[in-house]
Design a protein around this motif. Structure first.
Motif, PDB file in Angstrom:
ATOM      1  N   GLY A 167     121.914  77.028  -2.392  1.00  0.00           N
ATOM      2  CA  GLY A 167     121.128  78.095  -2.998  1.00  0.00           C
ATOM      3  C   GLY A 167     119.825  77.623  -3.603  1.00  0.00           C
ATOM      4  N   ASP A 168     119.646  76.292  -3.775  1.00  0.00           N
ATOM      5  CA  ASP A 168     118.387  75.775  -4.316  1.00  0.00           C
ATOM      6  C   ASP A 168     117.286  75.867  -3.266  1.00  0.00           C
ATOM      7  N   PHE A 196     119.327  75.919   6.526  1.00  0.00           N
ATOM      8  CA  PHE A 196     118.356  76.393   5.539  1.00  0.00           C
ATOM      9  C   PHE A 196     117.828  77.755   5.986  1.00  0.00           C
ATOM     10  N   ASP A 197     117.286  78.499   5.027  1.00  0.00           N
ATOM     11  CA  ASP A 197     116.601  79.748   5.348  1.00  0.00           C
ATOM     12  C   ASP A 197     115.367  79.869   4.471  1.00  0.00           C
ATOM     13  N   ASP A 198     114.615  80.969   4.657  1.00  0.00           N
ATOM     14  CA  ASP A 198     113.373  81.213   3.905  1.00  0.00           C
ATOM     15  C   ASP A 198     112.402  80.041   4.049  1.00  0.00           C
ATOM     16  N   ARG A 229     115.187  77.064   1.566  1.00  0.00           N
ATOM     17  CA  ARG A 229     116.339  77.249   0.677  1.00  0.00           C
ATOM     18  C   ARG A 229     117.609  76.775   1.374  1.00  0.00           C
ATOM     19  N   LEU A 230     118.407  75.964   0.643  1.00  0.00           N
ATOM     20  CA  LEU A 230     119.666  75.471   1.187  1.00  0.00           C
ATOM     21  C   LEU A 230     120.678  76.610   1.235  1.00  0.00           C
ATOM     22  N   ALA A 231     121.122  76.947   2.456  1.00  0.00           N
ATOM     23  CA  ALA A 231     122.003  78.102   2.627  1.00  0.00           C
ATOM     24  C   ALA A 231     123.467  77.715   2.776  1.00  0.00           C
ATOM     25  N   GLY A 232     123.772  76.457   3.019  1.00  0.00           N
ATOM     26  CA  GLY A 232     125.153  76.014   3.184  1.00  0.00           C
ATOM     27  C   GLY A 232     125.308  74.593   2.716  1.00  0.00           C
ATOM     28  N   PRO A 260     116.237  63.395   4.812  1.00  0.00           N
ATOM     29  CA  PRO A 260     117.675  63.339   4.523  1.00  0.00           C
ATOM     30  C   PRO A 260     118.011  64.242   3.331  1.00  0.00           C
ATOM     31  N   VAL A 261     119.169  64.882   3.393  1.00  0.00           N
ATOM     32  CA  VAL A 261     119.567  65.839   2.364  1.00  0.00           C
ATOM     33  C   VAL A 261     120.895  65.407   1.752  1.00  0.00           C
ATOM     34  N   CYS A 262     120.962  65.400   0.422  1.00  0.00           N
ATOM     35  CA  CYS A 262     122.197  65.145  -0.307  1.00  0.00           C
ATOM     36  C   CYS A 262     122.583  66.426  -1.045  1.00  0.00           C
ATOM     37  N   VAL A 263     123.844  66.841  -0.880  1.00  0.00           N
ATOM     38  CA  VAL A 263     124.312  68.110  -1.421  1.00  0.00           C
ATOM     39  C   VAL A 263     125.256  67.839  -2.589  1.00  0.00           C
TER      40      VAL A 263
END
Length: 363
Positions: A167-168, A196-198, A229-232, A260-263
């Motif tokens: 959601g961020d 991601f979206d938006d 925006r991170l959607a998942g 790279p993405v860290c969740v």
């Protein structure tokens, strides 16, 4: 004043033509304006403009302009485009129904050097123009094959890794640097981001629908920013691809920016965390745990009922004392013999009783 002088004077004042080569003499009625020379490369050549003007005092009909590659140019160069004219790889035909006095048509040519064509002179382009009621005009201009301009553009992602909750919205950036000797036109594709979206640019100078166009002079740098925006909680790595137009990019392996993405919700990254051999960077965030809502109260005067899972029902397990004794071959044989002797005894007793009864009956 004669017609040739009128043609030369008018084209000079307007500044729309260049001096004609010796072979491009302009007959009365039609005036040709030809480029002095054109250099073609594998990425396209410099603009070659052919101009035809009506220098008569009346309308001209059935006006036609023909262009044809001649000599070695027909094998080393091809005609990539000729504005609105019908063209093949070696010829172009441009037709106009009517051309008024003083009007002109201009054709912009794009000559493309064939792959592996040797540099140097490659022949020329023969041009002829005709119209009803006037003499034809002809001319030629030379064509050469040259090397395309080289440049060196690199992309650098501003973030080495991005830490997000689901959601961020992340604000990311990529910096493009032109280290080559010539200007470069960049076509930067819209960021690709699964999970991601938006996704949107924040400072694109020229949005072309599915890409951002950037003019980058030699030695210059330009930053492009975008948000997503991170959607998942299991995204792929966002990446931004770029290509260079109008010049050869010496190195293309540095044209891609990857993030790279860290969740936090899972405590994992899309690749190994720097300095370790694992993609696990932290325990899952508390935000990853979804609180179960309390059940609503049923009926009046009763509070909420907490639903719990039933207790685990114990399963009976056979103990060692209750288990069957182990198999003993000797005991089994002894039991068989005992039952056999008992059977023989019963049979013998039955026979003896039978004989005794028979003897008693005979006496």
């Amino acid at each position: 004043m004669s017609h040739p002088w009128i043609a030369v004077l008018s084209t000079t004042v307007l500044g729309l033509s260049v001096p004609l080569p010796a072979a491009a003499a302009a007959p009365a009625g039609l005036a040709l304006g030809l480029p002095a020379a054109v250099t073609a490369t594998e990425l396209g050549g410099e603009d070659g403009v052919v101009r035809l003007e009506n220098t008569t005092g009346h309308d001209l009909s059935r006006v036609m302009l023909r262009l044809r590659l001649t000599g070695a140019a027909a094998g080393r160069v091809e005609l990539a485009s000729a504005d609105w004219c019908d063209h093949t790889r070696t010829t172009a035909v441009c037709k106009v129904d009517r051309l008024s006095p003083g009007d002109a048509i201009s054709i912009r040519l794009d000559l493309l050097a064939r792959k592996n064509a040797p540099d140097g002179a490659a022949g020329g382009v023969a041009v002829s123009a005709s119209a009803a009621g006037v003499a034809a005009a002809t001319g030629t201009f030379p064509v050469a094959v040259g090397s395309p301009p080289f440049t060196d553009v690199s992309a650098v992602a501003e973030q080495s890794e991005v830490y997000l909750h689901t959601g961020d919205t992340a604000a990311l950036g990529v910096v493009y640097r032109n280290s080559g000797p010539v200007p470069a036109r960049l076509r930067v594709a819209d960021p690709a981001a699964t999970g991601f979206d938006d996704v949107s640019w924040t400072d694109c100078p020229d949005d072309d629908g599915d890409a951002c166009l950037v003019e980058l002079p030699s030695g210059a740098s330009r930053r492009l920013g975008f948000t997503m925006r991170l959607a998942g909680d299991h995204p792929a790595e966002p990446h931004v691809a770029m290509t260079v137009e109008g010049a050869y990019d010496r190195i293309v392996t540095d044209n891609l920016a990857v993030y790279p993405v860290c969740v936090y919700d899972t405590g994992r990254c899309t690749r190994n965390v720097p300095g370790t051999h694992s993609d696990v960077f932290a325990a899952p965030s508390a935000r990853a745990v979804t609180a179960e809502p309390a059940p609503e109260a049923v009926g009046g005067g009763f509070g909420a009922v907490n639903l719990t899972e039933p207790d685990h029902a114990p399963v009976p397990v056979a103990h060692e004392a209750d288990a069957e004794p182990p198999y003993d071959f000797f005991d089994e044989v002894t039991g068989i013999l005992a039952y056999s002797l008992l059977g023989l005894f019963i049979v013998g007793a039955s026979v003896a009783l039978g004989l005794r009864k028979r003897a008693a009956d005979q006496s």
